[in-house]
Design an enzyme around this catalytic site. Structure first.
Site, PDB file in Angstrom:
ATOM      1  N   ARG A 164      -4.550  19.817  35.148  1.00  0.00           N
ATOM      2  CA  ARG A 164      -5.466  18.495  35.300  1.00  0.00           C
ATOM      3  C   ARG A 164      -6.831  19.108  36.196  1.00  0.00           C
ATOM      4  O   ARG A 164      -6.530  19.525  37.053  1.00  0.00           O
ATOM      5  CB  ARG A 164      -4.824  17.241  36.155  1.00  0.00           C
ATOM      6  CG  ARG A 164      -3.813  16.446  34.933  1.00  0.00           C
ATOM      7  CD  ARG A 164      -4.449  15.950  33.740  1.00  0.00           C
ATOM      8  NE  ARG A 164      -3.268  15.320  33.000  1.00  0.00           N
ATOM      9  CZ  ARG A 164      -2.931  16.139  32.011  1.00  0.00           C
ATOM     10  NH1 ARG A 164      -3.371  17.360  31.710  1.00  0.00           N
ATOM     11  NH2 ARG A 164      -2.249  15.451  31.019  1.00  0.00           N
ATOM     12  N   GLU A 223     -14.485  16.650  32.875  1.00  0.00           N
ATOM     13  CA  GLU A 223     -14.438  17.219  31.299  1.00  0.00           C
ATOM     14  C   GLU A 223     -14.708  16.071  30.336  1.00  0.00           C
ATOM     15  O   GLU A 223     -15.022  16.169  29.155  1.00  0.00           O
ATOM     16  CB  GLU A 223     -13.195  17.826  31.193  1.00  0.00           C
ATOM     17  CG  GLU A 223     -12.026  17.126  30.834  1.00  0.00           C
ATOM     18  CD  GLU A 223     -10.587  17.823  30.660  1.00  0.00           C
ATOM     19  OE1 GLU A 223     -10.121  17.557  29.806  1.00  0.00           O
ATOM     20  OE2 GLU A 223     -10.438  18.781  31.331  1.00  0.00           O
TER      21      GLU A 223
END
Length: 338
Positions: free
Chosen positions: A233, A262
């Site tokens: 992550r 992201e």
């Protein structure tokens, strides 16, 4: 019933269509779910989402107002979902608790080997018929130390490969994995792992206690020539601190399949856009950094298992059953998730 699925990749679409064939119709969209696209789901009782979907309270409210009663997320991570808001709205939320751990572990190793052996730089050179070896020297990993942060199913798979390479094994987790111990892993404090590991890989969930687990202090504790890999992550790494570390000429290489900001970038073609994320843009300038777009899970086996689990979640919701994948069941939030 017709189900709408957001954030569907081109290669993923046939898997979805085959899995739901004969059961339900599936409307696959390549756009991600967010505040702007949520109205598209009006009239759909079941919405399927990708890991980078925005499922904050206001998006969930828009979905609920349009008749959505179930969110079926096609990923293990669910830090993008406001579970309490979903419970308050009387919705059900499912995810995929597990899929092929080898997909992510093998990709993490692909990143590690690519940055260790300078494969990106080498590939760019040879495409231009430059066959020099200057600056391409890597290191044997045999005999060096791998530090595995998070030793669940994916971390264990990574550890097995590291053992095959003949590496010394250090691990950190809230609980020891006996199968990793059998391979020779020694569990140590994270500070010791940072200081001693030549290769550090992250396989932790993103929760409040692990956000920016790799911060400025952790980076400062690492060897100057360490390799850092994150295929878990993006929020586990303080990217600004990582950029400062790289600017100081430290770390042999960094492989990132995830990035903390992201959402809205990964899975989209931004080649003609101006990237206003200065941190990401700076990160891309380092020759010893390899960034990929959250593709570690993207194998035929893993995607097939993710979609099979998603279909099962949908069927269980429709028949009033529950399973280990359900994070919220008809407005009921498990005590452990509160």
């Amino acid at each position: 019933m017709e189900i709408i699925a957001f954030g569907v990749q081109v290669d993923e679409r046939p898997f979805l269509e085959r899995a739901f064939a004969g059961h339900h119709q599936i409307r696959s969209l390549d756009v991600s779910l967010n505040r702007d696209t949520a109205p598209i789901a009006h009239g759909y009782e079941i919405v399927s989402t990708h890991v980078n979907a925005d499922l904050s309270a206001d998006v969930l409210q828009t979905l609920a107002a349009g008749g959505t009663k179930m969110v079926a997320q096609r990923s293990t991570g669910f830090n993008n979902i406001d579970l309490q808001a979903a419970a308050d709205l009387g919705m059900s939320v499912g995810r995929v608790s597990a899929y092929s751990p080898y997909s992510v572990a093998e990709f993490a190793w692909a990143l590690a080997l690519a940055v260790d052996r300078r494969l990106m730089r080498a590939g760019h050179r040879t495409r231009n018929f430059d066959f020099r070896l200057d600056g391409l020297m890597g290191r044997d990993l045999r005999g060096r130390t791998a530090g595995v942060l998070g030793t669940g199913r994916i971390g264990e798979a990574f550890t097995r490969i590291a053992h095959g390479f003949g590496m010394h094994l250090l691990g950190w987790d809230i609980a020891e994995n006996p199968r990793c111990v059998e391979l020779g892993m020694k569990y140590v404090a994270s500070e010791r792992l940072f200081a001693e590991a030549d290769l550090i890989t992250l396989h932790l969930p993103l929760v409040p206690d692990t956000r920016h687990f790799i911060d400025a202090a952790a980076l400062a504790a690492m060897k100057d020539d360490a390799i850092l890999i994150n295929s878990s992550r993006g929020g586990l790494v303080d990217t600004a601190a990582l950029v400062d570390t790289l600017k100081a000429g430290r770390l042999t290489g960094v492989g990132l399949d995830v990035y903390e900001e992201e959402a809205g970038i990964f899975s989209f073609d931004k080649s003609l856009d101006v990237i206003d994320d200065d941190t990401l843009a700076r990160l891309m300038t380092f020759g010893n950094v390899l960034v990929t777009a959250h593709q570690a899970y993207f194998t035929q086996e893993a995607v097939g298992q993710i979609i099979e689990a998603t279909v099962a979640n949908v069927e269980d919701y429709l028949t009033g059953r529950t399973n280990e994948n359900m994070l919220v069941t008809r407005g009921q939030l498990p005590a452990a998730a509160r």
